[in-house]
Write an enzyme that holds these catalytic residues in place. Structure first.
Site, short mmCIF file in Angstrom:
data_model
loop_
_atom_site.label_atom_id
_atom_site.label_comp_id
_atom_site.label_asym_id
_atom_site.label_seq_id
_atom_site.Cartn_x
_atom_site.Cartn_y
_atom_site.Cartn_z
N ASP A 135 47.45 13.40 75.89
CA ASP A 135 47.09 12.25 75.05
C ASP A 135 47.22 12.60 73.56
OD1 ASP A 135 46.08 9.77 74.37
OD2 ASP A 135 44.18 10.01 75.43
N ASP A 171 46.64 1.09 76.75
CA ASP A 171 45.24 1.11 77.17
C ASP A 171 44.81 -0.26 77.66
OD1 ASP A 171 44.84 3.72 76.74
OD2 ASP A 171 43.75 3.53 74.86
C1 DGJ Z 1 43.36 7.05 75.10
C2 DGJ Z 1 44.11 6.91 76.38
O1 DGJ Z 1 45.13 5.99 76.24
C3 DGJ Z 1 43.13 6.53 77.48
O2 DGJ Z 1 43.80 6.29 78.67
C4 DGJ Z 1 42.12 7.62 77.64
O3 DGJ Z 1 42.75 8.79 78.09
C5 DGJ Z 1 41.42 7.86 76.32
N1 DGJ Z 1 42.35 8.07 75.24
C6 DGJ Z 1 40.51 9.05 76.42
O4 DGJ Z 1 39.95 9.38 75.22
#
Ligand code: DGJ
Length: 744
Positions: free
Chosen positions: A479, A549
Site C-alpha cells: 500500500d 477503496d
Molecule cells: C488504503 C487501502 O486502499 C485500503 O484497502 C487499506 O489497506 C487501508 N489503506 C489500510 O490502511
C-alpha cells in the site's frame, strides 16, 4: 521483415499486418520527420510524395530556404530552440547555460526482439520473433551527447512501444530538463481525447473532450501516477465508439510524475507527448552516464475503444506482468480491512478465517494494524514487527495457523512510509523526504521515506525480509497512502534535487524487484489508497492492483469500466463488501455486489462471521461460481457494451478465445416503473454457433445475440393472469448470463 529502411530516401517503415509507422531523416538538418502512423499501408521504395511543404511566414533553419521551418514540419522527437515554437520532446541545459540542442541523425540499428530497460518496467518478448526493434542514434556534437530513440513493433499486436535514452560522452555534466518517452505529430486535430480522471474513492472515471487549439494535458506532480489522472490517454475519431472507428492509445509504463499532453497548433497539427513530467524534474547527466526514459505503449485500433483495450489487455496480461502468477489462476481472497479496520486480535482473525474457509475462500489477507502499536492511522509505520498484544504468536504463528486451517495467508505492508515515534523514525530522522528548515507536511499522519537513497531501500528490505522469511506468506498487499510533498532529499547534491521524484520511484521498483527475486511464489497486489498507482509500471511487479477503496457496487461500475480501458480484468482488484456500504452508505443486494466484483480479481472484504445463514449460502454459491468461471473471466476477451457514465444501464462481457463460452454482466442502477423493454446486444461471439443462456432449453445463434441481443423482459405469457406475483423491480439490480456453446 516488419521494419524496412529505404536507403535512398532515408525512410523507416515499421509495419505488421495491421499497422504502419513511417518517418524519415530530413536532408540538411538530419532531424527526423514524422510521415504516418495508422492502419497498415503497402511498403514502397519511396514515400517522398508524402512530404508536405509550403512557404509560410516563419523562421527558417537554412538561408534561401523558406520551407525549413521546424514549426511546419511534423517531427519525431522535437527539440527546443530552433524554429519550432511548440513544446519540445526534450530539453537539455549545457555548461554554458544554453538550452539549445542539435541532435542529428547518425545511424540506425534493427534487431529482432526487444531490449529490457535498465531498472525500469517495460513490456517484453519471450521469443525474438514476437517483435522487431529499431534504434535510431542521434548526436549533438556540441554537448557530445547521444540520443537513442527506440521503437519496437510487435508482429501480432497493434502495438508500438517507444522510449529514449541519452548518453553523455562529454567531460562535463549536462542537465536534462525534459525527456519524453514518446512524441508524435499527427496531421490533424479531428479527435476527442479520452482519459481517466478521478480522486480517492472515485478513480478511473472516463472523461472525453474534443481537442481544441492549444495544450490539453493530464499529469501528476504528486510522486505517484495518482488518483487524479491515470497515465493513459486515447485520441478517438468523432465517429468512433466502443466497437468501431479509429482510436490511438498512449499508455506510460511508469508510476511516478508523468505528463500526457496534446498540443494542437494553429494549423491543426496534434502533437502528442507522454513521459516523465518535466515539472520539478532535472537530471544531472554526468560524463558517461545514461538516462533512460520510461516506455510508452502506443496502440492503434480501428475497432473503437474495445479494440484498443483488448490490445492493451492482452499485452499487459502476457507481456508486461511477469512471474509465476502471470498465467496462474488467482486465489479468491478475503481481506479483513472493512471487516475489522484496526480492531482485531488473533482470535477474531482466526474466526474469520474458519468461516471463510467453510465458504470456499482460498486466501486470507491481514490488512493494516498488525505491527508496532498500530491501533489507528497515527502510528507505527516503519516498525515492521508484530504487535504482540494483538498477535501473541506473531505473523509466523498466525500464518501457520491459517495454513493449518486450509487457507493461504497474505499480509499488508506500507513499505515507503514512516510514522513519528517509531524506532525507524527516531534512528533516522533524516530519512524522510523534506526540505531543510521547512515544515514537513503529513498525509494521514505519516511521512514519506526517501526511497531515492539506497540505504533506505536496503533497510526496508531487511525489515520486510525478517517478517516474510520466517512466515508462510503467499500474498503481499503493498500500500502507499499519501503523496510526496516538500520533495527534497537530504542525501542528493544541490544540483540533483530535481531527481528526487524519479529516483524515488526507481527505489520503489528496486525494492519490488528484490522481493520478487527472493520470493518468486508470492502474489503481489499493488495499492495506493486504492487506485493511485493503478498503472502499467506497477503491473510489471504486481499483476493485480486494488482499484479503489470504494467498494460500493454502483460506484464500482464506473471505476471498473474506466479501468478496463487499459487494464485487464485479471489486474482489477474487486471485492464484495458489507452494506450499508462504508464509502457511500448504499444498500445494494449481495447478488449485485458479487455480480460486479466477478469482473475483476474477485474477493471479499467483510466480516463473514456476521453473515446470516442465507447470506453464507449465497456467498458459498458465488465462490463456487467464480471458481468455475475465473479462467474465462481472466483470460477471455473483454467487451464493454453499455456505458455507466452515459446511462442507467451498464453491460459488459467476456468471451473465451475459442468463442465456446461467454459471461455477460448486466446492471441497472435505478429501477423504473413500467419501463421500456431492454435488450443487451452481445459482442465477440461466433455468429454461426448456437449458445444456451444460463442452461436454458432455447438455443440462440451468435448472430442473433449480437444483432438482436438478449431480450431482458421475461416471457410472462404462461403466467399472464398472475399480476401480483410477478417479480418486482428494485434498484441496483444485476444479472449474469452464462453462454455455453450448444453442440449439435
Ligand atoms: C488504503 C487501502 O486502499 C485500503 O484497502 C487499506 O489497506 C487501508 N489503506 C489500510 O490502511
Amino acid at each position: 521483415m516488419p521494419i524496412k529502411f529505404n536507403r535512398e530516401t532515408m525512410e523507416f517503415h515499421l509495419f505488421n499486418e495491421n499497422i504502419s509507422y513511417l518517418f524519415r531523416v530530413l536532408e540538411k538538418s538530419n532531424y527526423l520527420e514524422h510521415l504516418y502512423y495508422g492502419k497498415k499501408i503497402n511498403h514502397r521504395h519511396s514515400f517522398h510524395h508524402l512530404i508536405e511543404r509550403d512557404v509560410r511566414p516563419s523562421s527558417n533553419m537554412f538561408e534561401n530556404d523558406h520551407t525549413s521551418s521546424l514549426e511546419h514540419i511534423k517531427q519525431e522527437y522535437p527539440s527546443y530552440g530552433s524554429t519550432d515554437f511548440r513544446y519540445p520532446a526534450h530539453m537539455i541545459k549545457n555548461n554554458l547555460g544554453s538550452h539549445i540542442t542539435d541532435f542529428q541523425y547518425e545511424s540506425y540499428k534493427i534487431f529482432k526482439g526487444k531490449s529490457q530497460l535498465e531498472n525500469l518496467p517495460a513490456t517484453y518478448v519471450e521469443d525474438l520473433e514476437e517483435a522487431d526493434t529499431l534504434e535510431i542514434t542521434l548526436y549533438d556534437t556540441i554537448i557530445k551527447t547521444k540520443l537513442i530513440l527506440s521503437y519496437t513493433i510487435y508482429a501480432d499486436r497493434n502495438v508500438i512501444t517507444r522510449n529514449a535514452r541519452f548518453i553523455n560522452e562529454n567531460d562535463d555534466a549536462v542537465y536534462i530538463n525534459n525527456a519524453m518517452s514518446t512524441s508524435i505529430d499527427l496531421p490533424d486535430d479531428q479527435y476527442e481525447m479520452v482519459h481517466l480522471n478521478g480522486a480517492w474513492a472515485r478513480e478511473t472515471h472516463m472523461d472525453t473532450q474534443k481537442l481544441s487549439k492549444g495544450v490539453q494535458s493530464i499529469y501528476s506532480t504528486r510522486g505517484a501516477s495518482s488518483h487524479v489522472h491515470n497515465p493513459f490517454l486515447a485520441l478517438k475519431r468523432f465517429d468512433a465508439n466502443e466497437h468501431s472507428g479509429e482510436a490511438i492509445g498512449f499508455s506510460l509504463v511508469y508510476s511516478g510524475n508523468f505528463i500526457g499532453q496534446v498540443e494542437v497548433d494553429t494549423y491543426g497539427i496534434s502533437r502528442v507527448m507522454m513521459g516523465i513530467n518535466p515539472f520539478q524534474f532535472t537530471w544531472k547527466l554526468t560524463p558517461q552516464e545514461t538516462f533512460q526514459t520510461p516506455e510508452c505503449v502506443m496502440v492503434y485500433s480501428e475497432n473503437g475503444l474495445n479494440g484498443l483495450s483488448q490490445t492493451y489487455h492482452d499485452l499487459y496480461r502476457k507481456r508486461l506482468a511477469r512471474g509465476k502468477w502471470r498465467d496462474q489462476i488467482r486465489p479468491i481472497l478475503i481481506n479483513n480491512w472493512e471487516a475489522t479496520y484496526f480492531n482485531f486480535d488473533e482470535e477474531k482473525i482466526l474466526n474469520i478465517v474458519k468461516s471463510s474457509r467453510d465458504l470456499g475462500i482460498e486466501l486470507f489477507v491481514l490488512d493494516d494494524g498488525w505491527f508496532g502499536k498500530r491501533d489507528d492511522d497515527s502510528s507505527s509505520l516503519g516498525d515492521w514487527f508484530e504487535y504482540d498484544q494483538k498477535l501473541p504468536n506473531g505473523i509466523n504463528g498466525l500464518s501457520e495457523k491459517v495454513e493449518a486451517l486450509g487457507m493461504k495467508f497474505g499480509l499488508w505492508f506500507e513499505p515507503e512510509m514512516v510514522s513519528k515515534g517509531t524506532k525507524l523514525f527516531d534512528e533516522h530522522p533524516d530519512w524522510i523526504i523534506s526540505s531543510p528548515n521547512r515544515r514537513a507536511s503529513h498525509g494521514r499522519n505519516q511521512f514519506v521515506l526517501d526511497f531515492s537513497r539506497k540505504e533506505v531501500v536496503d533497510h526496508i528490505f531487511m525489515l520486510m525480509d525478517n517478517i516474510i522469511g520466517k512466515s508462510k506468506i503467499s500474498y503481499i498487499k503493498w500500500d502507499m497512502n499519501r503523496y510526496i510533498t516538500e520533495a527534497y532529499s537530504q542525501k542528493l547534491e544541490i544540483d540533483q534535487q530535481g531527481e528526487v521524484f524519479h529516483r524515488y520511484i526507481l527505489g520503489v521498483y528496486d525494492l519490488y524487484e528484490r522481493l520478487i527475486a527472493k520470493y518468486p511464489d508470492i502474489l503481489f497486489e499493488s495499492c495506493a489508497g486504492g487506485g493511485a498507482r493503478f498503472d502499467p509500471g506497477m503491473l510489471f511487479y504486481a499483476p493485480q492492483t486494488w482499484a479503489s477503496d470504494n467498494t460500493d457496487a454502483v460506484e464500482r461500475l464506473k471505476i471498473q469500466y474506466g479501468a478496463s480501458m487499459v487494464y485487464p480484468l485479471s489486474s482489477i482488484g474487486s471485492h464484495v463488501s458489507a452494506v450499508p456500504n462504508h464509502q457511500v452508505g448504499r444498500m445494494t443486494p449481495l447478488e449485485t455486489r458479487a455480480n460486479v466484483a466477478y469482473f475483476g480479481t474477485f474477493g471479499y472484504e467483510l466480516d463473514v462471521t456476521q453473515l446470516s445463514d442465507a447470506e453464507k449460502s449465497a456467498v458459498k454459491q458465488q465462490v463456487f461460481f467464480f471458481k468455475e468461471k475465473r479462467e474465462l473471466i481472466h483470460n477471455g476477451t473483454f467487451f464493454r457494451m453499455q456505458n455507466p457514465f452515459e446511462s442507467n444501464e451498464t453491460s459488459w462481457m467476456v468471451v473465451s478465445t475459442d468463442q465456446s463460452e461467454a459471461i455477460v454482466g448486466y446492471y441497472k442502477v435505478l429501477a423504473k416503473p413500467n419501463d421500456k423493454y431492454s435488450r443487451v446486444k452481445l459482442q465477440g461471439l461466433d455468429p454461426n454457433k448456437l449458445y444456451t443462456i444460463n442452461k436454458s432449453e432455447t438455443t440462440h445463434y451468435g448472430d442473433e445475440l449480437m444483432n438482436i441481443g438478449i431480450i431482458l423482459a421475461e416471457d410472462y405469457t404462461d403466467r399472464a393472469s398472475e399480476y401480483w406475483s410477478r417479480e418486482h423491480p428494485h434498484d441496483y439490480s444485476a444479472r449474469i448470463f452464462v453462454l455455453e456453446e450448444h453442440k449439435r
